[in-house]
Design an enzyme around this catalytic site. Structure first.
Site, mmCIF file in Angstrom:
data_model
loop_
_atom_site.group_PDB
_atom_site.id
_atom_site.type_symbol
_atom_site.label_atom_id
_atom_site.label_comp_id
_atom_site.label_asym_id
_atom_site.label_seq_id
_atom_site.Cartn_x
_atom_site.Cartn_y
_atom_site.Cartn_z
ATOM 1 N N SER B 55 11.131 -11.767 -9.175
ATOM 2 C CA SER B 55 10.386 -11.382 -7.985
ATOM 3 C C SER B 55 9.130 -10.653 -8.424
ATOM 4 C CB SER B 55 11.263 -10.447 -7.139
ATOM 5 O OG SER B 55 10.652 -10.119 -5.930
ATOM 6 N N GLU B 62 -8.970 -10.693 -3.734
ATOM 7 C CA GLU B 62 -9.009 -11.452 -2.487
ATOM 8 C C GLU B 62 -7.721 -11.323 -1.675
ATOM 9 O OE1 GLU B 62 -9.603 -12.578 -5.491
ATOM 10 O OE2 GLU B 62 -11.752 -12.984 -5.532
ATOM 11 N N SER B 63 -6.730 -10.613 -2.139
ATOM 12 C CA SER B 63 -5.485 -10.270 -1.422
ATOM 13 C C SER B 63 -4.259 -10.323 -2.330
ATOM 14 C CB SER B 63 -5.289 -11.070 -0.147
ATOM 15 O OG SER B 63 -6.242 -10.638 0.816
ATOM 16 N N HIS B 68 9.283 -15.190 -5.099
ATOM 17 C CA HIS B 68 10.679 -14.778 -5.225
ATOM 18 C C HIS B 68 11.451 -16.046 -5.558
ATOM 19 C CE1 HIS B 68 9.316 -11.064 -3.523
ATOM 20 N NE2 HIS B 68 8.798 -11.733 -2.515
ATOM 21 N N CYS B 83 -8.500 -14.023 1.289
ATOM 22 C CA CYS B 83 -9.689 -13.775 2.092
ATOM 23 C C CYS B 83 -10.836 -14.214 1.181
ATOM 24 C CB CYS B 83 -9.837 -12.300 2.398
ATOM 25 S SG CYS B 83 -8.315 -11.587 3.032
#
Lengths: 119, 119
Positions: B55, B62-63, B68, B83
């Site tokens: 995980s 950009e984010s 997982h 973004c």
């Protein structure tokens, strides 16, 4: 196969712009939200987002809790991916208060080979 | 208001179980995927997941890009929140190859006060 995980996508609107732009307050709120849900925090990373706002994630043993904020739109996008017993409602209620959101919209999805919209 | 971000939720099925259980290979694949999309990597965190699998997330300017894995189900759940101009297709193609997935299912959402399903 039953769902392996649950993924909540939450839109917080009408938030306090000053909070959304504050790296320390967002970090503290996200960590407090993870704890409120009973999650086990593994690590976290937050940073100022270009051109405005804060972005980051708390990695938890049960998956992750991420946020991206747009102070100029008084908007924050949160997602909480969880596996196992965590109280996501407690986390989201805490965030709503911390962000000063006037409204929230939540999309709840199950994740897995048969993942689908469920609410 | 137009969309502020795009959130891709991707289910990879029929993956190679040995890859999904391998922390180093998953970490390397995720970093390579972020780079392939042209994203700017800020930091990353990956860990073994209980009871099986891996995980973690790559925090990008950009984010974020998170994964997982469930080796016992040959399944991996990925989400790529972006973004700005990143080539998410390149990232997902790279991950499909790296995970040995036989099928993928993608849900693409716009995020923002008027966020909605768009494909």
């Amino acid at each position: 196969m039953s769902a392996l995980g649950r993924h909540l996508l939450v839109e917080f609107t009408g938030c306090e712009a000053a909070v959304l732009a504050d790296l320390e307050r967002i970090t503290a709120a996200m960590l407090e939200a993870a704890r409120a849900s009973g999650a086990t925090i593994v690590t976290h990373s937050f940073h100022h987002f270009s051109p405005h706002g804060v972005s980051g994630a708390v990695i938890i043993a049960e998956s992750h809790l991420a946020i991206h904020t747009w102070p100029e739109h008084r908007f924050a996008a949160v997602d909480y991916f969880s596996c196992g017993a965590v109280d996501t409602g407690a986390a989201l209620a805490l965030l709503q208060t911390a962000l000063g959101a006037t409204a929230t919209e939540t999309l709840s999805l199950t994740r897995g080979p048969l993942g689908r919209l469920d609410g």
